[in-house]
Each structure stands twice: as structure tokens, then as C-alpha cells.
Write an enzyme that holds these catalytic residues in place. Sequence first.
Site, mmCIF file in Angstrom:
data_model
loop_
_atom_site.group_PDB
_atom_site.id
_atom_site.type_symbol
_atom_site.label_atom_id
_atom_site.label_comp_id
_atom_site.label_asym_id
_atom_site.label_seq_id
_atom_site.Cartn_x
_atom_site.Cartn_y
_atom_site.Cartn_z
ATOM 1 N N HIS A 168 40.566 41.537 52.370
ATOM 2 C CA HIS A 168 40.133 40.153 52.505
ATOM 3 C C HIS A 168 38.708 40.166 53.060
ATOM 4 C CE1 HIS A 168 44.003 38.321 51.690
ATOM 5 N NE2 HIS A 168 44.578 39.149 52.545
ATOM 6 N N CYS A 189 44.230 41.660 47.553
ATOM 7 C CA CYS A 189 45.523 41.769 48.229
ATOM 8 C C CYS A 189 46.682 41.502 47.267
ATOM 9 C CB CYS A 189 45.550 40.841 49.444
ATOM 10 S SG CYS A 189 46.806 41.292 50.662
#
Length: 486
Positions: A430, A336
Site C-alpha cells: 500500500h 494487495c
Amino acid sequence: MKKLRPIMFVGTGSDVGKSVINAGFCRVFLQDGYAPAPFKAQNMSLNSFATADNLEIGRAQAVQADACGIDCRIEMNPILLKPTGNQTSQVVLNGKPAGNKSAREYFNETDRDALFREAMKSYDTLAALYNPIVIEGAGSISELNLWDKDIVNMRVALHTQAATYLVADIDKGGVFASVYGTIALLPPAERDAIKGIIINKFRGDVSLFDDGRKKLHELTGKPVVGIVPYFTDVFIEQEDSVAVESKGRTYLPGNVNIGVALLKHLSNFTDFDMLQRTPGVNLYYTDRPEELAKADIIVLPGSKNTLSDLRTLHEKGLAQAITTHHRAGKPLYGICGGYQMMGAEMRDPDGVEGDIASLPGLGILPVTTTLAGGKQTRRCSFVFTDGGAEGEGYEIHAGSTPTSRPLCRLNTGEDDGYYLNEATWGTYLHGIFNNASVINRVLRQVNTDVHAEADYRMLKEEGFDRLAQLIRDHVDVSYIYKTLEK
């Protein structure tokens, strides 16, 4: 099953273990044939999760929903505050960003009654579907200066008529003063709502606290219904970033050492739980360049304020340690915000994160990220483009990073991440390291004899069951059931 009153766990302070106690009781009720669900009106955390309908809630309530054997939903955490700086947080209302506010703006300038009504709508929705509702408070319930602004603690307890239990962390010290003071400061109606005390994180022989149990009862008029021992051998995902403080911080010879850059705004540290529990792996967090440079593998984690953390990487010398590591051909991966930092440039033309319009990235991946309003929030499954790994993950991010060499293909048909080579890639996903095929692919870059053995879902289920047994062994569950009778 008989309809039960809601139960609520409140605390003498932050990080006393309310979330874990809540999860344990969620599993106890499920095992006993009930249909429980968690609820927390307002949560402050950088650890979040995506619901099935692409909304965002605090990770703790997602974990507690798992303990209940149900999917998480936005009503379980209608208000989420995600700190973006020392005094500012992004407000996520009913799963969607509702702007950034300073602490002063949020507490003094928002309509607290309107927020409370919104939260109670969510509670009512859950209460119509599940039994019992297992409610969690936030921080300390006796912050006198915040009582008139309360939308998460004793105001919730009184409104829902919950049987409320005070959780105290004896490991912090001062347990008598914290418990007595907390209860003594409460107004009579709120004091009456407290049905008992749970002492958490007790080290040593519990019988040595028999006298302490009696004294607390005498001081407060409330029974100590449980003394839960300190434990490290039960796997439960932690919500609070305070948990990172208890994790490894140094290189250990003889292991595959994975260094995670310790960012000021580090988010979703649960991304590394499976790596940390893999035999032969030492995963540690550090913001010291000389310590990060020792790692066999470096991971750049997610961040709630990526540009600010990127600037800090340069200022602290961490950027130099990371690029030197990469030039030496050692494995480097980004998740991310960490993926965004690995690119050539980060741009924020609309000031989504603040007043930094753009910054050069680490220049490792040939990608550019442009931040924009709104947020991509969703769960997904993936397959690496070369077919070498697959699994499940979730996205929670702002902005886009166009890619010409994607790491993986999502079940939506979209591409994700950038694959430079086997030792260097980035992704928005994630939870990617919760998948054994990904972990093993990464570890084989350093040591082919070290590999993941546990299944993530099995590990979580075993953790919930062991936590529930710990609760049954050390808490008077029969007393608690009596207080939940209508």
C-alpha cells in the site's frame, strides 16, 4: 507550555467531518507550541495504517498524528473494526487481529466495560506524554439504543473531562433539527460537557447564517463557535469510504484515464490520492464493466474480503473487462488483494475470510495465494528489482504469495510482488503510488508528457497548514482555548 484539558469533537452523525476538524486542531495546537496527540477509542474503517512497531490502526489517527508532527502509535486507536461483510467485522485490538464478530456479537456479547478500560489505558498513556489530547468521537452521540454500549463517545468525554464540541454537516440539510435533537436527547451531565457547536461544510456567504447562529444558541444554550466552509482545495487524506462516493466515476477524454475497480470491500483507497492529484490524470472508480473497459490503465485495489470481491468481479463481468484489457497489452496493476486476484488461484483452507475455500483468479500472473491466520503489518522501503523506481510503502495483509519474478526488493531483504512486464505487475505494498518515481513509470506507458510533480510529504504538510489557517479564520480559537484551561 501550560497543561490543557483534552478537547473532543463529536458528531450529529457519520461523515460530518469530525476527522478533518480534529486534524486541523492538531496542527493548530502544534503551531501554537503545544505537543498534541490524537485519540479515538474505537474506529470502524477499512482504511488503516501500520505503526512503526508493526501494529495496525485507523488511517484517520495516523493522519492526525502527522498533523501533530509525531509518529502514530497504537494507543491513538486501540480498537479498530474492519467490516468483512454486511454484518461482520474483524476486531483489531491494540493493533492485532482479535477475531471476527457480527454486530450482534460485538455489541451484545463483548464485555463493554473491559473494552472501555482497555481504551482508557491507551488514553492515559498518551495523556502522560502529550498536551493536549485531541479526541474524536464516532458517528452520532445520540443513538439511544447504543448508549449503554458506548465506549467511544460521551462516556469518553465524561471520563476524560474533555471540552467537547459538536460538529454538524450543514451540507446534508436539516442542521437545526440534527443539532437541537442531538443535544436535547443527551442526559444533563453529557449536555453540560458540550461547550460549543461547529457547523461544517457551509457553502456560500457565511454571513447569511448569522441569524441561524443566534437561533441555534437560543435553542440549545450552546454557542456556535465556528462555521467552516465547504472546501475541495485542501489536501487531507480521508478516512471514510464515503469519500469514494464523491470521487470521479467516469472516463474523461483528453486525460490519462485510470480506472480503479470499485470493490464492495475496497480498502485503503488513499493509495490513489497522489495519482488523483497528478495533472493530466483522471482517476475514477467504477463497478461497471463498460466503464472500466474505457480506461487507459486499470488498477485492482486492496480488499478486506478478497475472495468475495473476486467472485463479484466474475459475476458482474468486470473480470472479463479486466482480462480483455490485459490481452490488448494495456497497463494493469494490482495492490494487495488486487495483486492476489491477478494470480492463478486464491485459497482459504482455514476459512480466514469466510466459507469460500478457493477460487480461480484472473489468471494474469502465475502466482497462487494461500490465506492464513495472522496478518503481516509493517512499513518498509523498496527498490524495483530493475532499479527503475524506489520509495516507501506499508503492508497490511493476510496470507502469502510466493514469487519467482519479484517486482521489488524491500529494505528487509525480502522480495515483494510479481513483475510480468512493464505494463503488468502486482504488489502487496500500500502507498506504492505515493512515490513519484512509481507514478511516472506507470504513466509513461500511456503518455510521456504526463508526470507527477508534487512531493507527497510536502503535499501533506501544505494541506495541514492550510487546514489550520481555515480553522483560525472561521472558528473562535480563543474561546476554545479558554474552555481548555484547567
